[in-house]
Structure formats: structure tokens, C-alpha cells
Design a protein around this motif. Structure first.
Motif, short mmCIF file in Angstrom:
data_model
loop_
_atom_site.label_atom_id
_atom_site.label_comp_id
_atom_site.label_asym_id
_atom_site.label_seq_id
_atom_site.Cartn_x
_atom_site.Cartn_y
_atom_site.Cartn_z
N MET A 80 70.80 -25.79 60.00
CA MET A 80 71.19 -25.74 58.60
C MET A 80 70.70 -24.44 57.98
O MET A 80 69.53 -24.07 58.16
CB MET A 80 70.63 -26.93 57.83
CG MET A 80 71.17 -28.28 58.27
SD MET A 80 70.48 -29.66 57.30
CE MET A 80 71.13 -29.28 55.65
N GLN A 82 70.08 -22.21 54.53
CA GLN A 82 69.97 -22.20 53.07
C GLN A 82 69.92 -20.75 52.62
O GLN A 82 69.00 -20.00 52.97
CB GLN A 82 68.71 -22.94 52.62
CG GLN A 82 68.43 -22.89 51.12
CD GLN A 82 69.40 -23.70 50.28
OE1 GLN A 82 70.60 -23.43 50.29
NE2 GLN A 82 68.88 -24.68 49.55
N ARG A 88 73.44 -21.39 46.73
CA ARG A 88 72.43 -22.25 47.33
C ARG A 88 72.88 -23.71 47.25
O ARG A 88 73.58 -24.12 46.33
CB ARG A 88 71.07 -22.08 46.63
CG ARG A 88 70.39 -20.77 46.98
CD ARG A 88 69.08 -20.60 46.22
NE ARG A 88 68.12 -21.63 46.52
CZ ARG A 88 67.32 -21.64 47.60
NH1 ARG A 88 67.40 -20.65 48.48
NH2 ARG A 88 66.46 -22.61 47.79
N ILE A 89 72.45 -24.48 48.23
CA ILE A 89 72.76 -25.90 48.27
C ILE A 89 71.63 -26.64 47.55
O ILE A 89 70.49 -26.69 48.03
CB ILE A 89 72.90 -26.39 49.72
CG1 ILE A 89 73.99 -25.58 50.44
CG2 ILE A 89 73.20 -27.88 49.78
CD1 ILE A 89 73.99 -25.76 51.95
N PHE A 92 69.84 -29.57 49.46
CA PHE A 92 69.67 -29.20 50.88
C PHE A 92 68.76 -30.18 51.61
O PHE A 92 69.11 -30.70 52.68
CB PHE A 92 69.11 -27.78 50.95
CG PHE A 92 69.01 -27.20 52.33
CD1 PHE A 92 70.08 -26.50 52.88
CD2 PHE A 92 67.85 -27.31 53.08
CE1 PHE A 92 69.99 -25.94 54.16
CE2 PHE A 92 67.75 -26.76 54.34
CZ PHE A 92 68.82 -26.07 54.89
N ASP A 93 67.58 -30.44 51.05
CA ASP A 93 66.62 -31.33 51.72
C ASP A 93 67.14 -32.76 51.79
O ASP A 93 66.89 -33.47 52.78
CB ASP A 93 65.27 -31.29 50.99
CG ASP A 93 64.56 -29.97 51.18
OD1 ASP A 93 64.84 -29.26 52.17
OD2 ASP A 93 63.72 -29.62 50.32
N LYS A 96 69.55 -32.90 54.65
CA LYS A 96 68.80 -32.84 55.91
C LYS A 96 68.17 -34.20 56.23
O LYS A 96 68.27 -34.69 57.36
CB LYS A 96 67.70 -31.78 55.81
CG LYS A 96 66.76 -31.71 57.01
CD LYS A 96 65.71 -30.64 56.82
CE LYS A 96 64.72 -30.61 57.97
NZ LYS A 96 63.88 -31.83 58.00
N THR A 110 66.09 -25.61 60.28
CA THR A 110 66.55 -24.96 59.05
C THR A 110 66.10 -23.50 59.02
O THR A 110 65.08 -23.14 59.63
CB THR A 110 66.02 -25.68 57.80
OG1 THR A 110 64.59 -25.61 57.79
CG2 THR A 110 66.45 -27.15 57.79
N ASP A 112 66.55 -19.55 56.47
CA ASP A 112 67.19 -18.77 55.41
C ASP A 112 67.95 -17.59 56.01
O ASP A 112 68.50 -16.76 55.31
CB ASP A 112 66.17 -18.27 54.38
CG ASP A 112 65.09 -17.40 55.01
OD1 ASP A 112 65.18 -17.08 56.22
OD2 ASP A 112 64.14 -17.03 54.28
N ALA A 133 76.31 -24.89 56.61
CA ALA A 133 75.90 -23.81 55.70
C ALA A 133 76.94 -23.64 54.60
O ALA A 133 78.11 -23.99 54.78
CB ALA A 133 75.75 -22.50 56.46
N THR A 204 74.65 -22.47 42.32
CA THR A 204 74.01 -23.51 43.12
C THR A 204 74.84 -24.79 42.98
O THR A 204 75.28 -25.13 41.88
CB THR A 204 72.58 -23.76 42.63
OG1 THR A 204 71.80 -22.57 42.85
CG2 THR A 204 71.93 -24.92 43.38
N SER A 206 75.69 -29.00 44.65
CA SER A 206 75.16 -30.14 45.41
C SER A 206 76.29 -31.06 45.83
O SER A 206 76.70 -31.94 45.07
CB SER A 206 74.14 -30.91 44.55
OG SER A 206 73.05 -30.09 44.19
#
Length: 238
Positions: A80, A82, A88-89, A92-93, A96, A110, A112, A133, A204, A206
Motif C-alpha cells: 500500500m 500513501q 492522500r488517502i 489509509f490505516d 489496511k 506500507t 510513502d 495506491a 485528501t 476517503s
């Protein structure tokens, strides 16, 4: 689009730092690509054959090394990415953690994607079974995936730039996407002016967790809409 690389499986030479020193005069496998949203594959042509991408990957790492990291007998390898700033997601966490619950035996790695060398980038992509991603430049490294790798691109609402799906598929992978449901993403993007489009592409966002996890499970054959469990199939190594 950026510059076009021309590669031959017969005569392309590389310096130790990975730079091409000799471009083939014949048997050119890459042609200038055209950006068209739909239809795509035949209009955005990066590769004539996946074997050319695999030959490039082997300039950096061997199949034996990849097989020591993933494949039959190994845990599923999920990567994954980020992004550091734009696109940005936001959850993200959460994605995951949900993915880990859905596939407890998987190794989820994960990053960057701030690597020091091209070889590190190649290794990261080549040793994953699944990559998730936000759409972005890091995914141009999909040329280094192995046959059968699943690459899922996530698009923020209002931003849709479907330029990398052909690269993923022509490199032997499977391209899947998440974009805001209920709207045609191509139409939405086309109605925005440049400033609005750029703003959407930096936002960003989600995506609903289930809308990311389910396509991954279906693509792996772990789950079907009927909830039938299927054995995961591994791609061939060519």
C-alpha cells in the motif's frame, strides 16, 4: 505525457546505474502513447508484449529473488502506498486494518515510496501480489510487476486520469479502480475547468473501506459475490 522509452529485448544496453546507453534502431517495442479516456487499451500503447517489461525488470532483480519473497508457499504480499502530500488517502490505516482482518495471513507492507534508488523501487513493485495506491506517478513503476499482479488505483472525486491501466495490463497485471460511485468519472472530470481539476487531484479523500476491500477479494478469488471460496491462482513467471 512524458518522454517515450524505446526498448528492444535484443539490443538495449544498460550502464551500472541503470541508464540506457544504446537504443535499438529496429524492433522498437514502445511507441508514442496517446491519452484517451475511453476506449483505452488499443489507444494507449506502452508495450507490445509483457515479456519486454519482464526483461527490463530482470536488469535489476532476478526471478529467483522474487520467488524467495512471494509465490507458492509464501504469504500473500500486499503493498500500500500513501502519498506524502497531494491525493492522500484519509482512511489509509482503516483500509489496511480491514484488509488484514479479511486476509489474516497476508503480509501488508506500507510505504510513502521515498526510495533512494531505482532498484529499490523495482524490488518493491516486483515482490507484491497486490498493490493499492492513489493514482499517481509512483504507479508508473507497474512496469516492474510480475505476471498476475493486481494493481488497484484509487481516484479522488472529480479527478480521473485513466492513463496507467494500460501500462499495468500490458505489463501482465490486472488493473482495478475505485472512484466515486453513481457518477461517470470521465464525465465529471471533463466538466471541470483546469483549476477545479487540479484542486480535485490534490484533495485528501476517503473511499468507503468495503468498496476497496471487496474488489481485492474478488480479484484474488478469495471471495465471490456468492461467498464461494476459491483457491488463489498464481501467475506464470515469464
Amino acid at each position: 505525457m512524458g518522454c517515450v522509452i524505446k526498448i528492444s529485448k535484443y539490443s538495449t544496453d544498460f550502464q551500472p546505474d541503470g541508464l540506457v546507453t544504446t537504443l535499438p534502431k529496429n524492433d522498437i517495442q514502445y511507441i508514442p502513447n496517446l491519452y484517451l479516456l475511453r476506449p483505452r487499451l488499443e489507444y494507449i500503447r506502452y508495450l507490445n508484449d509483457a515479456s519486454h517489461a519482464h526483461a527490463l525488470r530482470r536488469k535489476f532483480i532476478s526471478d529467483a529473488y522474487i520467488l524467495s519473497r512471494k509465490g507458492p508457499g509464501k504469504n500473500l504480499q500486499i503493498g500500500m502506498i500513501q502519498r506524502e502530500t497531494s491525493r492522500r488517502i484519509g482512511n489509509f490505516d482503516e483500509i489496511k486494518d480491514a484488509l488484514q482482518r479479511a486476509i489474516p495471513s497476508a503480509d501488508i507492507i506500507t510505504t510513502d515510496f521515498q526510495f533512494d534508488s531505482v532498484k529499490e523501487q523495482v524490488e518493491w513493485f516486483a515482490t507484491k501480489d497486490v498493490i493499492i495506491a492513489a493514482h499517481g506517478a509512483a504507479l508508473t513503476n507497474s512496469i516492474f510487476i510480475t505476471q498476475g499482479t493486481i494493481v488497484m488505483q484509487l481516484y479522488p472525486p472529480g479527478y480521473f486520469w485513466q492513463s496507467l491501466d494500460p501500462l499495468i495490463e500490458q505489463s501482465g497485471g490486472f488493473a482495478i479502480q475505485w472512484y466515486e460511485k453513481g457518477k461517470n468519472p470521465s464525465v465529471v472530470s471533463a466538466t471541470l475547468d483546469r483549476e477545479q481539476f487540479d484542486k480535485a487531484g490534490k484533495a485528501t479523500f476517503s473511499p468507503p473501506v468495503d468498496e476497496v476491500i471487496k474488489p481485492i477479494l474478488y480479484s484474488l478469488g478469495i471471495e465471490r459475490p456468492t461467498n464461494t471460496l476459491l483457491k488463489k491462482l498464481y501467475g506464470s513467471w515469464i
